[in-house]
Design a protein around this motif. Structure first.
Motif, PDB file in Angstrom:
ATOM      1  N   PRO A 456     -19.555 -14.827  10.155  1.00 18.97           N
ATOM      2  CA  PRO A 456     -18.295 -15.211  11.107  1.00 18.97           C
ATOM      3  C   PRO A 456     -18.804 -16.656  11.772  1.00 18.97           C
ATOM      4  CG  PRO A 456     -19.683 -13.538  11.925  1.00 18.97           C
ATOM      5  CD  PRO A 456     -20.040 -13.729  10.551  1.00 18.97           C
ATOM      6  N   SER A 457     -19.722 -17.207  11.735  1.00 16.10           N
ATOM      7  CA  SER A 457     -20.028 -18.542  12.516  1.00 16.10           C
ATOM      8  C   SER A 457     -20.608 -19.402  11.398  1.00 16.10           C
ATOM      9  CB  SER A 457     -21.168 -17.925  13.622  1.00 16.10           C
ATOM     10  OG  SER A 457     -20.653 -17.440  14.439  1.00 16.10           O
ATOM     11  N   PRO A 458     -19.869 -19.788  10.590  1.00 14.94           N
ATOM     12  CA  PRO A 458     -20.496 -20.780   9.132  1.00 14.94           C
ATOM     13  C   PRO A 458     -20.763 -22.074   9.819  1.00 14.94           C
ATOM     14  CG  PRO A 458     -17.813 -20.463   9.268  1.00 14.94           C
ATOM     15  CD  PRO A 458     -18.411 -19.571  10.364  1.00 14.94           C
ATOM     16  N   GLU A 459     -20.392 -22.420  11.116  1.00 16.09           N
ATOM     17  CA  GLU A 459     -20.707 -23.707  11.676  1.00 16.09           C
ATOM     18  C   GLU A 459     -22.257 -23.541  12.026  1.00 16.09           C
ATOM     19  OE1 GLU A 459     -19.263 -21.128  15.049  1.00 16.09           O
ATOM     20  OE2 GLU A 459     -18.733 -21.384  12.959  1.00 16.09           O
ATOM     21  N   ALA A 460     -22.702 -22.551  12.374  1.00 19.23           N
ATOM     22  CA  ALA A 460     -24.082 -22.394  12.684  1.00 19.23           C
ATOM     23  C   ALA A 460     -25.227 -22.898  11.718  1.00 19.23           C
ATOM     24  CB  ALA A 460     -24.410 -21.032  13.331  1.00 19.23           C
ATOM     25  N   GLY A 461     -24.888 -22.992  10.430  1.00 19.72           N
ATOM     26  CA  GLY A 461     -25.621 -23.128   9.358  1.00 19.72           C
ATOM     27  C   GLY A 461     -26.767 -22.174   9.218  1.00 19.72           C
ATOM     28  N   TYR A 462     -26.519 -20.749   9.286  1.00 22.25           N
ATOM     29  CA  TYR A 462     -27.505 -19.740   9.172  1.00 22.25           C
ATOM     30  C   TYR A 462     -28.216 -19.948   7.706  1.00 22.25           C
ATOM     31  CZ  TYR A 462     -26.247 -17.904  13.609  1.00 22.25           C
ATOM     32  OH  TYR A 462     -25.847 -17.681  14.910  1.00 22.25           O
ATOM     33  N   TYR A 463     -27.454 -20.419   6.698  1.00 29.02           N
ATOM     34  CA  TYR A 463     -28.167 -20.271   5.453  1.00 29.02           C
ATOM     35  C   TYR A 463     -29.354 -21.040   5.367  1.00 29.02           C
ATOM     36  CZ  TYR A 463     -28.578 -20.331   0.351  1.00 29.02           C
ATOM     37  OH  TYR A 463     -28.829 -20.102  -0.926  1.00 29.02           O
ATOM     38  N   TYR A 464     -29.332 -22.203   6.312  1.00 29.69           N
ATOM     39  CA  TYR A 464     -30.421 -23.087   6.252  1.00 29.69           C
ATOM     40  C   TYR A 464     -31.667 -22.629   7.367  1.00 29.69           C
ATOM     41  CZ  TYR A 464     -26.670 -25.302   3.971  1.00 29.69           C
ATOM     42  OH  TYR A 464     -25.635 -25.557   3.362  1.00 29.69           O
ATOM     43  N   ARG A 465     -31.606 -21.428   7.760  1.00 23.14           N
ATOM     44  CA  ARG A 465     -32.538 -20.976   8.866  1.00 23.14           C
ATOM     45  C   ARG A 465     -33.414 -19.909   8.559  1.00 23.14           C
ATOM     46  NH1 ARG A 465     -29.217 -21.266  14.559  1.00 23.14           N
ATOM     47  NH2 ARG A 465     -28.038 -23.275  14.165  1.00 23.14           N
ATOM     48  N   SER A 466     -33.676 -19.340   7.042  1.00 21.40           N
ATOM     49  CA  SER A 466     -34.339 -18.441   6.821  1.00 21.40           C
ATOM     50  C   SER A 466     -35.359 -18.949   5.482  1.00 21.40           C
ATOM     51  CB  SER A 466     -33.822 -16.935   6.563  1.00 21.40           C
ATOM     52  OG  SER A 466     -34.943 -16.072   6.651  1.00 21.40           O
ATOM     53  N   ASP A 467     -35.975 -18.042   5.107  1.00 17.01           N
ATOM     54  CA  ASP A 467     -36.997 -18.486   4.071  1.00 17.01           C
ATOM     55  C   ASP A 467     -36.436 -18.716   2.677  1.00 17.01           C
ATOM     56  OD1 ASP A 467     -39.654 -18.182   5.581  1.00 17.01           O
ATOM     57  OD2 ASP A 467     -39.003 -16.069   5.633  1.00 17.01           O
ATOM     58  N   HIS A 468     -35.181 -18.103   2.463  1.00 10.09           N
ATOM     59  CA  HIS A 468     -34.691 -18.549   0.986  1.00 10.09           C
ATOM     60  C   HIS A 468     -34.319 -20.104   1.006  1.00 10.09           C
ATOM     61  CE1 HIS A 468     -31.630 -17.926   4.055  1.00 10.09           C
ATOM     62  NE2 HIS A 468     -31.043 -18.736   3.261  1.00 10.09           N
ATOM     63  N   PHE A 469     -34.111 -20.838   2.184  1.00 11.84           N
ATOM     64  CA  PHE A 469     -33.742 -22.122   2.368  1.00 11.84           C
ATOM     65  C   PHE A 469     -34.772 -22.943   1.629  1.00 11.84           C
ATOM     66  CE2 PHE A 469     -33.599 -26.025   4.973  1.00 11.84           C
ATOM     67  CZ  PHE A 469     -32.810 -26.785   4.078  1.00 11.84           C
ATOM     68  N   ALA A 470     -36.241 -22.419   1.764  1.00 13.43           N
ATOM     69  CA  ALA A 470     -37.219 -23.359   0.905  1.00 13.43           C
ATOM     70  C   ALA A 470     -37.231 -23.476  -0.377  1.00 13.43           C
ATOM     71  CB  ALA A 470     -38.534 -22.804   1.623  1.00 13.43           C
ATOM     72  N   PHE A 471     -36.893 -22.411  -0.849  1.00 14.76           N
ATOM     73  CA  PHE A 471     -36.383 -22.334  -2.351  1.00 14.76           C
ATOM     74  C   PHE A 471     -35.425 -22.857  -2.882  1.00 14.76           C
ATOM     75  CE2 PHE A 471     -39.204 -18.761  -1.173  1.00 14.76           C
ATOM     76  CZ  PHE A 471     -40.137 -18.707  -2.234  1.00 14.76           C
ATOM     77  N   ALA A 472     -34.253 -22.810  -2.048  1.00 15.46           N
ATOM     78  CA  ALA A 472     -33.071 -23.626  -2.434  1.00 15.46           C
ATOM     79  C   ALA A 472     -33.206 -25.068  -2.302  1.00 15.46           C
ATOM     80  CB  ALA A 472     -31.824 -23.136  -1.231  1.00 15.46           C
TER      81      ALA A 472
END
Length: 567
Positions: A456-472
């Motif tokens: 519900p808060s796409p502007e917060a960028g949560y995809y870039y805030r947890s461990d999966h992001f290092a792999f992405a």
């Protein structure tokens, strides 16, 4: 085992482009399809979830801070339970991967002084600006560094955008806006995905790009709405000890200092340069924006205390039966904050029961279930990473020093903080529409009779805030799925109340503690979904990719193009 070919175009909004990998098939009508097997539900132990969550979040583990006795207890427990689950050591003969870290604590901060040669503007550390260094030096000094406003500080060739074009910022201090140029867009359409933050909007990217451009310092203008948090979060997060990887002899480019300034401070600084913050911000949103030399110089200094230590990632693997050198990865961070600000009752242990003893327990519970079902076609990796709370450091270290080659890693699932408020009709998908893994998720949701709700808060960028992001960042497609918002009992109103209560009263505080009265039924439903997704990926012959135009697509394509054994 029954298999089916799933047409991507019929599953998700927006067409998913064909990847370059051989196992992705094209249907007779031209639709792009993936080999997505049907899998039975897994035998997942609720007792395992309760037992490990209870133990990891007990006071004995003292909040699982890396480099403490709590880490030693955690690593020992995970090693024991991974082995009992039927896994093999994931790092040769070892269950762990050592992660060398350095902790830098700034002190004796001089004010941030901005001058035009005649008048000085002076700002106090903490209340008006914050700054840190990534360099292992006893003293950090920024002296009379020329200042340049570089808009959003983005260099994205695939999107036709370069805020650094035509300007040399070597040795200078760049001033940068937070988030993306189109964050105020109502929808999700735009050069930078509209309202949804991209990687380019995160402070991590902005500092990295500034360093690549040769800047001496990078200062981000804090603004609560586009940052999605207030200045209090910046001040608390960017003061005190800061942990970083030990970079060794060949470190990546690093600035002398990275920091933030309050919005009103930035407004005053730009006014001293004869510029208006609102006007420059509007200009920075337009294509072809050109950086502005401010005619000002920035200075500050501070001292640094340093401590080096080694933490550990814990790795177990269930080898595949047919393609053991192809890997599907599950990640969760085992660490938390250790001792923290005392609660009114004197409790100062941040136990991290939800965040992330639940996710760590899920690694073991899923490992048990997959081992009971027998080895799938591909290998399954279960990775408990350290130092997530310090900036995803354990995940970054693994992704930079992978035990299993990343071009042989099909994709993965990250698990961080399970909802313990009962079952939900949906799950919350953080970063939907980024990769072809969405097709696997959709098939698993269909099998479980559930739906997906975008964050519900796409502007917060949560995809870039947890461990999966290092792999992405290294090109590996990763899913990040949280608990649902639409609870079976109480609907979305109840779901919001649960989330708000946790955030206000327990998140990153001493009261994130295990509760024997928790309703685990929702957790077990979410685990069943993760089991199906992981097993579908492990039984598939396909190599899913990022969608065309995604910021991580080019990295994956380059990795695949040079691979002989993987994608």
């Amino acid at each position: 085992m029954m298999k089916r070919a799933i047409g991507l175009t019929g599953l998700l909004a927006g067409a998913l482009a064909m990847a370059s990998c051989d196992a992705i098939m094209t249907g007779g009508d031209g639709a792009i399809e993936l080999d997505i097997p049907e899998v039975e539900a897994g035998d997942i132990s609720e007792e395992t979830m309760k037992d490990i969550t209870r133990t990891l979040s007990s006071d004995e583990f003292e909040g699982r801070m890396p480099g403490t006795e709590g880490e030693e207890l955690t690593v020992a427990l995970l090693t024991e339970r991974f082995e009992a689950a039927g896994l093999q050591p994931g790092n040769g003969d070892s269950w762990v991967q050592e992660v060398p870290l350095v902790e830098i604590t700034g002190k004796n901060f001089a004010p941030l002084t901005i001058t035009d040669g005649e008048t000085d503007l002076v700002y106090d550390f903490g209340s008006e600006w914050v700054g840190v260094t990534y360099q292992e030096e006893a003293r950090t000094q920024l002296a009379n560094s020329d200042m340049v406003f570089v808009g959003y500080g983005i260099n994205a060739p695939e999107r036709g955008w370069n805020d650094y074009e035509g300007v040399d910022v070597a040795g200078k201090t760049v001033v940068i806006l937070v988030n993306d140029p189109d964050y105020e867009t109502e929808g999700l359409e735009g050069k930078f995905n509209g309202r949804a933050m991209t990687f380019y909007g995160r402070w991590t990217y902005k500092y990295e790009e500034a360093a690549r451009q040769g800047a001496a310092a990078a200062i981000i203008v804090h603004d609560t709405e586009p940052a999605s948090y207030g200045w209090n979060v910046v001040e608390s997060s960017w003061s005190g000890p800061q942990a970083y990887p030990q970079y060794g002899d060949n470190p990546p480019p690093r600035t002398t200092m990275n920091g933030w300034v309050q919005k009103d401070v930035a407004r005053e600084i730009l006014a001293a340069a004869g510029q208006d913050l609102d006007e420059l911000s509007a200009a920075a949103k337009t294509e072809g924006f050109e950086a502005v030399d401010l005619g000002l110089k920035a200075s500050t200094s501070f001292e640094n205390d340093m401590r080096t230590f080694t933490s550990q990632n814990v790795i177990g693997v269930l080898p595949g039966s047919e393609a053991p050198e192809e890997y599907v990865i599950h990640t969760a961070h085992w660490d938390h904050l250790g001792r923290c600000t005392r609660a009114p009752d004197g409790d100062d242990i941040c136990n991290g029961a939800v965040d992330n003893a639940t996710g760590t327990a899920a690694l073991v519970a899923l490992a048990e279930a997959h081992a009971k079902a027998g080895a799938p076609r591909r290998s399954l990796v279960f990775l408990a990473v350290t130092a997530e709370e310090s900036g995803l450091l354990g995940a970054y270290y693994y992704a930079s020093n992978p035990v299993f080659p990343l071009d042989q890693t099909v994709g993965g699932i990250n698990m961080d903080a399970f909802q313990v408020a009962g079952p939900a009709k949906d799950v919350t998908v953080v970063g939907p529409g980024k990769s072809q893994l969405d097709a696997f998720m959709s098939a698993a949701l269909e099998a479980d009779g559930r739906t997906a709700t975008p964050n519900p808060s796409p502007e917060a960028g949560y995809y870039y805030r947890s461990d999966h992001f290092a792999f992405a960042k290294q090109g590996v497609p990763m899913l990040y799925i949280n608990g649902g918002q639409d609870l079976v009992e109480g609907g979305t109103e109840a779901g919001k109340a649960v989330a708000d209560d946790y955030r206000a009263n327990r998140y990153h505080g001493p009261k994130d503690e295990f509760n024997e009265d928790w309703d685990w039924s929702g957790v077990m439903s979410d685990l069943q979904l993760f089991y199906r997704i992981g097993r579908m990926m492990a039984m598939s012959t396909s190599w899913p990719n990022w969608n065309e135009g995604d910021e991580f697509r080019a990295t994956r394509d380059e990795s695949c193009a040079t691979s002989d054994a993987g994608c």
